[in-house]
Design a protein around this motif. Structure first.
Motif, PDB file in Angstrom:
ATOM      1  N   TYR A   1     -30.770  23.600 -61.837  1.00 60.77           N
ATOM      2  CA  TYR A   1     -30.119  23.333 -63.122  1.00 60.77           C
ATOM      3  C   TYR A   1     -30.299  21.891 -63.563  1.00 60.77           C
ATOM      4  O   TYR A   1     -29.426  21.264 -64.111  1.00 60.77           O
ATOM      5  CB  TYR A   1     -28.628  23.717 -63.064  1.00 60.77           C
ATOM      6  N   ASP A   2     -31.476  21.327 -63.250  1.00 56.11           N
ATOM      7  CA  ASP A   2     -31.789  19.968 -63.703  1.00 56.11           C
ATOM      8  C   ASP A   2     -32.219  19.961 -65.163  1.00 56.11           C
ATOM      9  O   ASP A   2     -32.000  18.998 -65.887  1.00 56.11           O
ATOM     10  CB  ASP A   2     -32.987  19.406 -62.923  1.00 56.11           C
ATOM     11  N   SER A   3     -32.911  21.012 -65.562  1.00 57.06           N
ATOM     12  CA  SER A   3     -33.443  21.126 -66.916  1.00 57.06           C
ATOM     13  C   SER A   3     -33.891  22.573 -67.109  1.00 57.06           C
ATOM     14  O   SER A   3     -33.962  23.327 -66.137  1.00 57.06           O
ATOM     15  CB  SER A   3     -34.646  20.188 -67.106  1.00 57.06           C
TER      16      SER A   3
ATOM     17  N   THR B   1     -32.932  18.825 -71.040  1.00 59.80           N
ATOM     18  CA  THR B   1     -32.489  18.401 -69.711  1.00 59.80           C
ATOM     19  C   THR B   1     -31.072  18.908 -69.465  1.00 59.80           C
ATOM     20  O   THR B   1     -30.389  19.329 -70.393  1.00 59.80           O
ATOM     21  CB  THR B   1     -32.477  16.857 -69.577  1.00 59.80           C
ATOM     22  N   GLY B   2     -30.658  18.831 -68.211  1.00 61.34           N
ATOM     23  CA  GLY B   2     -29.298  19.236 -67.856  1.00 61.34           C
ATOM     24  C   GLY B   2     -29.180  20.743 -67.773  1.00 61.34           C
ATOM     25  O   GLY B   2     -30.170  21.466 -67.706  1.00 61.34           O
TER      26      GLY B   2
ATOM     27  N   PRO C   1     -35.990  14.875 -63.056  1.00 60.17           N
ATOM     28  CA  PRO C   1     -35.551  15.829 -64.073  1.00 60.17           C
ATOM     29  C   PRO C   1     -35.608  15.161 -65.447  1.00 60.17           C
ATOM     30  O   PRO C   1     -34.907  14.181 -65.686  1.00 60.17           O
ATOM     31  CB  PRO C   1     -34.088  16.113 -63.684  1.00 60.17           C
ATOM     32  N   SER C   2     -36.480  15.585 -66.322  1.00 60.38           N
ATOM     33  CA  SER C   2     -36.582  15.015 -67.672  1.00 60.38           C
ATOM     34  C   SER C   2     -37.141  16.091 -68.584  1.00 60.38           C
ATOM     35  O   SER C   2     -37.654  17.114 -68.110  1.00 60.38           O
ATOM     36  CB  SER C   2     -37.540  13.815 -67.679  1.00 60.38           C
ATOM     37  N   GLN C   3     -37.067  15.843 -69.866  1.00 58.50           N
ATOM     38  CA  GLN C   3     -37.564  16.847 -70.808  1.00 58.50           C
ATOM     39  C   GLN C   3     -39.073  17.031 -70.642  1.00 58.50           C
ATOM     40  O   GLN C   3     -39.586  18.139 -70.710  1.00 58.50           O
ATOM     41  CB  GLN C   3     -37.223  16.409 -72.226  1.00 58.50           C
TER      42      GLN C   3
END
Ligand code: G6P
Length: 622
Positions: A29-31, A49-50, A82-84
């Motif tokens: 569930y990082d992104s 993200t998120g 974790p990034s877009q």
């Protein structure tokens, strides 16, 4: 570890993909991200993200992206933060607006797993003019598919096959090609993936709960197999590109089993499902008050000839093994070694050729456990899986399988699967004891009777949960917690400590009670919580002495013992009692207050109980 979904049919894909991902969020569930195609149009990619709710908000619950064919992903980062930009889907062309927007023509895909030789493949692609926008191994994988697709012009199956030959690692891969509207191509090796076909639509997912609403007949795509998916149709291929037949498997658990059913968190629901998980697992092998392992595939002759057991597992499943070793050694007088799968797979230890290797795994997909199983098989040892997920890799590859009947477990922190694994080990130890002549008929009958009573005693314990809730509120800001116990109590402490730290983020450690004074006791300060586990009568006095040593240095003591041992209250500041049972089986009861303690601490600290940071339920990477 990462969840993937796919849909091709007649309905709008995005809402279905988002709903599927919500059932898989326990995997990462990082992104999260989606790629959806509307007919011949290029795919639209949206990432965020998120947690998944951010993606749902961004797409107006999927209504903002149109198209009836798409893929989706929820990520647990391995390569790249974790990034877009690093979120999936990834595309073969260049990527605009941090990876969101219409993609250039070519290939778009999602992946669960790890590509070990991605750097070497990336170098090759760089030499051929590809550029990279992310740090992920997945972008390399997708671009490699594109490279072979363009180079040989022999279609998607050929391009994916050529890619798979070059790739080392594990993958569940889903791709869409611009030239093939309405179609999804998938392949897998060592990472889970299932396919469902129903009502003219086709679904893909990493796990059953994501598609259970639509169908209970699922195709388990095998290792190194591929599939071409169209609305209402799945065609399977082997690595040579030849078509193969796969029979669907019927899923027997209900869709409700994978829902929260009124509980605030899955973990609490699953804690309450433990009596049933234990009862169902017991009933699956009890025939007229005797244990019958014929379904498991273990004969009496084999049991007699085994001279050593190696239990191999990770995480809580390893803790089950830690408890089981004492039970096997005592009831069956059989030597047992418990090994962390990540160590066992690389260890060069002399192995007993008459050994049974027992791999314990809820998911049946844990990368290290699966590799350890394969290693054991390569060395010619007998193997057995204790597995919860039907049709999973370990279940399929082990020589024998003892299925735990815990049903789907969603919360990242395991509870009911742990309890079901433990009862499976109890059953095996009792049967080994009987068959090997170490237990009399009378002892055998008594032990089985005690096993049968466990579910009811577990239910009784659950009724007393408010006391634990109160205690958790008192210690919600604890910094360090220590669990001490000897023998089976030490194994219980290991699991209690893991439950606490993984979901409440309070540092905790479990020690064999005699060990604390060899260093760690220096950490005890005024008010440090020490939890003493006291379910084994012959070790009771010894552990009490170790607890007193802590108390003399300022510790606050919680005792966990069996009804009747009321003397503990002379030493402990707070005591929790469990119903009496045969001491070999005490872990099944003692673990419940500790699970509840971890749970309530997490809630008291305002954390997301079901999705603790940095974790994933099924660890399909090394
Ligand atoms: C993860 C989970 C643990 C689990 C471990 C082994 O770390 O969070 O709850 O015990 O993996 O998983 P397995 O599926 O092999 O039992």
């Amino acid at each position: 570890m990462c969840g993937i979904v796919g849909f091709t049919g007649h309905q709008q894909a995005a809402p279905i993909l988002l709903e599927g991902l919500s059932k898989l969020e326990y995997r990462g569930y990082d992104s999260a991200g989606l790629a959806v195609r509307d007919g011949e149009n290029l795919a639209e990619v949206v990432k965020s993200t998120g947690k998944l709710r951010n993606l749902a908000e961004k797409t107006n619950d999927g209504l903002a992206i149109h198209g009836t064919c798409g893929i989706g992903h929820t990520r647990w980062a391995t390569h790249g933060e974790p990034s877009q930009t690093n979120a999936h889907p990834h595309v073969s062309g260049n990527c605009t607006r941090s990876g969101s927007g219409p993609v250039e023509s070519g290939v778009v895909g999602v992946h669960n797993g790890i590509i070990e030789n991605y750097q070497e493949l990336k170098d090759k692609l760089l030499r051929h003019g590809y550029t990279f926008y992310s740090q992920t191994d997945t972008e390399v994988l997708i671009k490699l598919v594109d490279y072979y697709y363009k180079k040989y012009q022999a279609g998607p199956i050929d391009a994916i096959n050529k890619t798979l030959v070059r790739v080392r690692g594990s993958y569940a891969l889903e791709v869409m090609f611009t030239d093939y509207p309405g179609e999804i191509f998938v392949a897998r090796k060592d990472s889970p993936m299932i396919i469902g076909v129903a009502g003219g639509e086709t679904y893909v997912a990493s796990d059953v709960p994501a598609i259970l609403k639509y169908t209970r007949n699922v195709y388990y795509i095998g290792n190194l197999q591929l599939a071409r998916l169209r609305p209402g149709q799945a065609i399977f291929y082997d690595l040579n590109g030849d078509e193969i037949e796969i029979e669907p498997t019927e899923i027997t658990f209900s869709a409700e089993a994978a829902e929260k059913g009124g509980y605030e968190y899955f973990m609490m629901k699953e804690i309450h499902e433990q009596p049933k998980a234990v009862l169902d697992t017991l009933n699956s092998v009890l025939k007229e008050d005797r244990i019958d392992l014929s379904e498991v595939g273990l004969t009496d002759e084999e049991i007699q000839n085994i001279s050593q057991i190696y239990i191999v597992a990770c995480g809580s499943a390893w803790h089950v093994g830690m408890a089981a070793q004492y039970i096997f050694e005592d009831l069956a007088e059989l030597p047992v070694r418990v090994e962390l799968a990540s160590e066992f797979r690389y260890r060069r230890m002399p192995l007993d050729s008459n050994a049974l290797v027992v791999v314990i795994s809820q998911s049946g997909e844990t990368a290290d456990s699966l590799a350890a199983l394969r290693e054991a098989k390569t060395k010619g040892l007998k193997t057995m899986g204790i597995v919860n997920v039907v049709g999973s890799s370990i279940a399929r590859e082990a020589d024998r399988v003892f299925y735990t009947l815990a049903g789907p477990e969603i919360a990242v922190a395991t509870t009911k699967a742990y309890s079901a694994q433990l009862i499976a080990c109890d059953i095996l130890a009792v049967q080994f004891g009987k068959v090997r002549g170490k237990l009399t008929e009378e002892q055998y009958g008594e032990l089985i009777a005690k096993l049968r009573l466990l579910p009811e005693k577990m239910s009784r314990l659950l009724e007393e949960k408010e006391r634990i809730q109160w205690f958790a509120a008192k210690f919600a800001s604890a910094k360090d917690v220590f669990f001490v116990g000897r023998g089976i109590d030490y194994a219980i402490g290991l699991e209690g400590s893991l439950k606490m730290k993984e979901i409440s983020y309070i540092h905790s450690e479990a020690y064999a009670a005699g060990e604390l004074k060899h260093g760690t006791i220096s950490l005890i300060e005024d008010g440090t919580l020490v939890i003493g586990l006291l379910t084994q009568q012959d070790l009771y006095e010894k552990t009490i002495s170790n607890m007193v040593e802590c108390k003399s240095r300022g510790a606050y003591l919680m005792g966990l013992t069996t009804y009747g041992n009321y003397g503990v209250e002379d030493t402990a500041d707070f005591t929790v009692y469990i119903p009496k049972t045969d001491e070999h089986f005490a872990a099944s009861l003692a673990v419940i207050p500790l699970q509840l303690l971890g749970y309530y601490l997490s809630v008291a600290r305002g954390l997301d109980v079901d999705k603790p940071r940095n974790l994933a339920k099924s660890v399909t990477v090394e």
